[in-house]
Design a protein around this motif. Structure first.
Motif, PDB file in Angstrom:
ATOM      1  N   CYS A   1       0.860  -1.175   0.000  1.00 27.44           N
ATOM      2  CA  CYS A   1       0.000   0.000   0.000  1.00 27.44           C
ATOM      3  C   CYS A   1       0.901   1.231   0.000  1.00 27.44           C
ATOM      4  O   CYS A   1       1.689   1.414   0.935  1.00 27.44           O
ATOM      5  CB  CYS A   1      -0.897  -0.005   1.231  1.00 27.44           C
ATOM      6  N   GLU A   2       0.785   2.022  -1.033  1.00 31.25           N
ATOM      7  CA  GLU A   2       1.632   3.204  -1.153  1.00 31.25           C
ATOM      8  C   GLU A   2       0.798   4.465  -1.024  1.00 31.25           C
ATOM      9  O   GLU A   2      -0.239   4.602  -1.684  1.00 31.25           O
ATOM     10  CB  GLU A   2       2.372   3.208  -2.490  1.00 31.25           C
ATOM     11  N   GLY A   3       1.274   5.364  -0.197  1.00 28.80           N
ATOM     12  CA  GLY A   3       0.566   6.620   0.007  1.00 28.80           C
ATOM     13  C   GLY A   3       1.156   7.748  -0.819  1.00 28.80           C
ATOM     14  O   GLY A   3       2.317   7.699  -1.227  1.00 28.80           O
ATOM     15  N   SER A   4       0.336   8.759  -1.054  1.00 26.46           N
ATOM     16  CA  SER A   4       0.798   9.945  -1.756  1.00 26.46           C
ATOM     17  C   SER A   4      -0.003  11.151  -1.268  1.00 26.46           C
ATOM     18  O   SER A   4      -1.089  11.003  -0.724  1.00 26.46           O
ATOM     19  CB  SER A   4       0.643   9.795  -3.272  1.00 26.46           C
ATOM     20  N   GLY A   5       0.562  12.315  -1.439  1.00 24.18           N
ATOM     21  CA  GLY A   5      -0.136  13.540  -1.082  1.00 24.18           C
ATOM     22  C   GLY A   5       0.174  14.081   0.291  1.00 24.18           C
ATOM     23  O   GLY A   5      -0.181  15.219   0.611  1.00 24.18           O
ATOM     24  N   THR A   6       0.801  13.284   1.132  1.00 25.46           N
ATOM     25  CA  THR A   6       1.208  13.747   2.449  1.00 25.46           C
ATOM     26  C   THR A   6       2.247  12.774   2.983  1.00 25.46           C
ATOM     27  O   THR A   6       2.521  11.745   2.370  1.00 25.46           O
ATOM     28  CB  THR A   6       0.013  13.825   3.414  1.00 25.46           C
ATOM     29  N   PHE A   7       2.818  13.112   4.129  1.00 26.15           N
ATOM     30  CA  PHE A   7       3.789  12.238   4.773  1.00 26.15           C
ATOM     31  C   PHE A   7       3.052  11.278   5.696  1.00 26.15           C
ATOM     32  O   PHE A   7       2.283  11.687   6.557  1.00 26.15           O
ATOM     33  CB  PHE A   7       4.794  13.074   5.576  1.00 26.15           C
TER      34      PHE A   7
END
Length: 119
Positions: free
Chosen positions: A22-28
């Motif tokens: 699961c990869e996040g984007s848009g923030t830390f």
């Protein structure tokens, strides 16, 4: 926009293994509580694994000893290693993040990835 995107689902035989990412984007996401849920038709979404920002892990009884959650803060990612899979593990698996902010928490869900355990 803050997003989570899961990958790694598929069809596997009983006793086999899969690794979800699961990869996040848009923030830390490094200071976020990260979780994996799963859901089957007609049932409530079930929390199966979580990892805190400090790396503390907890598991549902149904997956303890078979599943391992981990995270890579440099990649804003969380993983779920699933071993000794059983037909009962068949479900849509969702990634979730609880992101702290100045005005409280932002809750973010991924779109889900299907895992089918069948011979």
């Amino acid at each position: 926009q803050v997003h989570l995107v899961e990958s790694g689902g598929g069809l596997v035989q009983p006793g086999g293994s899969l690794r979800l990412a699961c990869e996040g984007s848009g923030t830390f996401f490094g200071n976020s509580d990260m979780r994996w849920y799963r859901q089957t038709p007609g049932k409530e979404r079930e929390l199966i694994a979580q990892i805190s920002s400090a790396g503390i892990k907890n598991y549902a009884y149904s997956v303890k000893g078979r599943f391992t959650i981990s995270r890579d803060n440099a990649k804003d990612s969380v993983y779920l290693q699933m071993d000794s899979l059983e037909p009962e593990d068949t479900a849509v698996y969702y990634c979730y993040a609880r992101v702290p902010g100045t005005r409280g928490y932002l809750e973010v869900w991924g779109q889900g990835t299907m895992v089918t355990v069948s011979s």
